[in-house]
Design a protein around this motif. Sequence first.
Motif, mmCIF file in Angstrom:
data_model
loop_
_atom_site.group_PDB
_atom_site.id
_atom_site.type_symbol
_atom_site.label_atom_id
_atom_site.label_comp_id
_atom_site.label_asym_id
_atom_site.label_seq_id
_atom_site.Cartn_x
_atom_site.Cartn_y
_atom_site.Cartn_z
ATOM 1 N N UNK A 117 0.829 -1.167 -0.036
ATOM 2 C CA UNK A 117 0.057 0.093 -0.057
ATOM 3 C C UNK A 117 0.813 1.259 0.192
ATOM 4 N N UNK A 118 2.135 1.263 0.280
ATOM 5 C CA UNK A 118 2.999 2.149 0.200
ATOM 6 C C UNK A 118 3.222 2.929 -1.174
ATOM 7 N N UNK A 119 3.350 4.195 -1.597
ATOM 8 C CA UNK A 119 3.441 4.840 -2.507
ATOM 9 C C UNK A 119 4.528 5.262 -2.863
ATOM 10 N N UNK A 120 5.389 4.997 -4.243
ATOM 11 C CA UNK A 120 6.641 5.582 -4.356
ATOM 12 C C UNK A 120 6.734 6.019 -5.670
ATOM 13 N N UNK A 121 7.609 6.615 -5.877
ATOM 14 C CA UNK A 121 8.116 7.128 -7.467
ATOM 15 C C UNK A 121 8.536 5.763 -8.328
ATOM 16 N N UNK A 122 7.921 5.875 -9.629
ATOM 17 C CA UNK A 122 8.325 4.966 -10.474
ATOM 18 C C UNK A 122 9.845 4.970 -10.567
ATOM 19 N N UNK A 123 10.676 4.075 -10.635
ATOM 20 C CA UNK A 123 11.769 4.141 -10.895
ATOM 21 C C UNK A 123 12.391 3.148 -12.032
ATOM 22 N N UNK A 124 12.645 3.865 -13.018
ATOM 23 C CA UNK A 124 13.218 3.110 -14.388
ATOM 24 C C UNK A 124 14.448 1.867 -14.292
ATOM 25 N N UNK A 125 15.271 2.730 -13.310
ATOM 26 C CA UNK A 125 16.403 1.698 -13.089
ATOM 27 C C UNK A 125 16.074 0.356 -12.405
ATOM 28 N N UNK A 126 14.983 0.397 -11.688
ATOM 29 C CA UNK A 126 14.615 -0.808 -10.837
ATOM 30 C C UNK A 126 14.152 -2.124 -11.999
ATOM 31 N N UNK A 127 13.338 -1.422 -12.905
ATOM 32 C CA UNK A 127 12.769 -2.264 -13.797
ATOM 33 C C UNK A 127 13.781 -2.734 -14.606
ATOM 34 N N UNK A 128 14.838 -1.914 -14.943
ATOM 35 C CA UNK A 128 15.899 -2.258 -15.858
ATOM 36 C C UNK A 128 16.673 -3.208 -15.228
ATOM 37 N N UNK A 129 16.909 -3.014 -13.959
ATOM 38 C CA UNK A 129 17.617 -4.171 -13.099
ATOM 39 C C UNK A 129 17.138 -5.493 -13.219
ATOM 40 N N UNK A 130 15.849 -5.559 -12.760
ATOM 41 C CA UNK A 130 15.135 -6.772 -12.656
ATOM 42 C C UNK A 130 15.157 -7.594 -14.133
ATOM 43 N N UNK A 131 14.888 -6.796 -15.164
ATOM 44 C CA UNK A 131 14.864 -7.352 -16.510
ATOM 45 C C UNK A 131 16.714 -7.829 -16.939
ATOM 46 N N UNK A 132 17.331 -7.032 -16.676
ATOM 47 C CA UNK A 132 18.689 -7.529 -16.812
ATOM 48 C C UNK A 132 19.120 -8.785 -15.831
ATOM 49 N N UNK A 133 18.639 -8.702 -14.723
ATOM 50 C CA UNK A 133 19.097 -10.021 -13.750
ATOM 51 C C UNK A 133 18.015 -11.034 -14.269
ATOM 52 N N UNK A 134 17.160 -11.045 -15.177
ATOM 53 C CA UNK A 134 16.363 -12.241 -15.705
ATOM 54 C C UNK A 134 17.078 -12.639 -16.764
ATOM 55 N N UNK A 135 18.355 -12.074 -17.467
ATOM 56 C CA UNK A 135 18.883 -12.456 -18.579
ATOM 57 C C UNK A 135 18.417 -11.725 -19.847
ATOM 58 N N UNK A 136 17.469 -11.007 -19.654
ATOM 59 C CA UNK A 136 17.098 -10.249 -20.960
ATOM 60 C C UNK A 136 18.376 -9.436 -21.658
ATOM 61 N N UNK A 137 18.189 -9.311 -22.985
ATOM 62 C CA UNK A 137 18.970 -8.720 -23.804
ATOM 63 C C UNK A 137 18.713 -7.068 -23.585
ATOM 64 N N UNK A 138 19.953 -6.441 -23.818
ATOM 65 C CA UNK A 138 19.699 -4.777 -23.874
ATOM 66 C C UNK A 138 18.675 -4.586 -24.654
ATOM 67 N N UNK A 139 18.936 -5.236 -26.015
ATOM 68 C CA UNK A 139 17.513 -4.708 -27.019
ATOM 69 C C UNK A 139 16.144 -4.935 -26.469
ATOM 70 N N UNK A 140 15.835 -6.150 -25.524
ATOM 71 C CA UNK A 140 14.722 -6.453 -25.036
ATOM 72 C C UNK A 140 14.322 -5.696 -24.038
ATOM 73 N N UNK A 141 15.444 -5.206 -23.336
ATOM 74 C CA UNK A 141 15.090 -4.413 -22.135
ATOM 75 C C UNK A 141 14.673 -3.016 -22.724
ATOM 76 N N UNK A 142 15.374 -2.713 -23.812
ATOM 77 C CA UNK A 142 15.024 -1.131 -24.372
ATOM 78 C C UNK A 142 13.525 -1.306 -24.819
#
Length: 82
Positions: free
Chosen positions: A11-36
Motif C-alpha cells: 500500500x506504500x506509494x513511491x516514485x516509479x524508478x526506471x532503473x529498478x525495472x531495468x535491473x530486474x529485466x537485466x537480472x532475468x537475462x534479458x538482452x539490452x535490446x529486449x530491455x529497451x
Amino acid sequence: MDEIKVVKASGAIELFERGKLESSLHNSGASRESIKKVIRSIEAWIYDGVSTKLLYARAFNLLRKIQVHSATRFRLKKAIQQ
C-alpha cells in the motif's frame, strides 16, 4: 518522463524508478535490446497510481513476447520474492 507514483503491494506509494525495472529485466537475462523495448512500452503505458503488481505483469507479458527464456527467469524471481 514526469514523476509517476506506483502503489506497492504493502500500500506504500513511491516514485516509479526506471532503473529498478531495468535491473530486474537485466537480472532475468534479458538482452539490452529486449530491455529497451520493454522499457519504451512501459513508459508509454504507465500511469500515476498503477500498482507494482500490474506493472510487473505488463513487463512480464512484454518480455515473454520478445524473449521467452528471460521471461521465465523474471517470473521465477517474482515468485521467490512473494
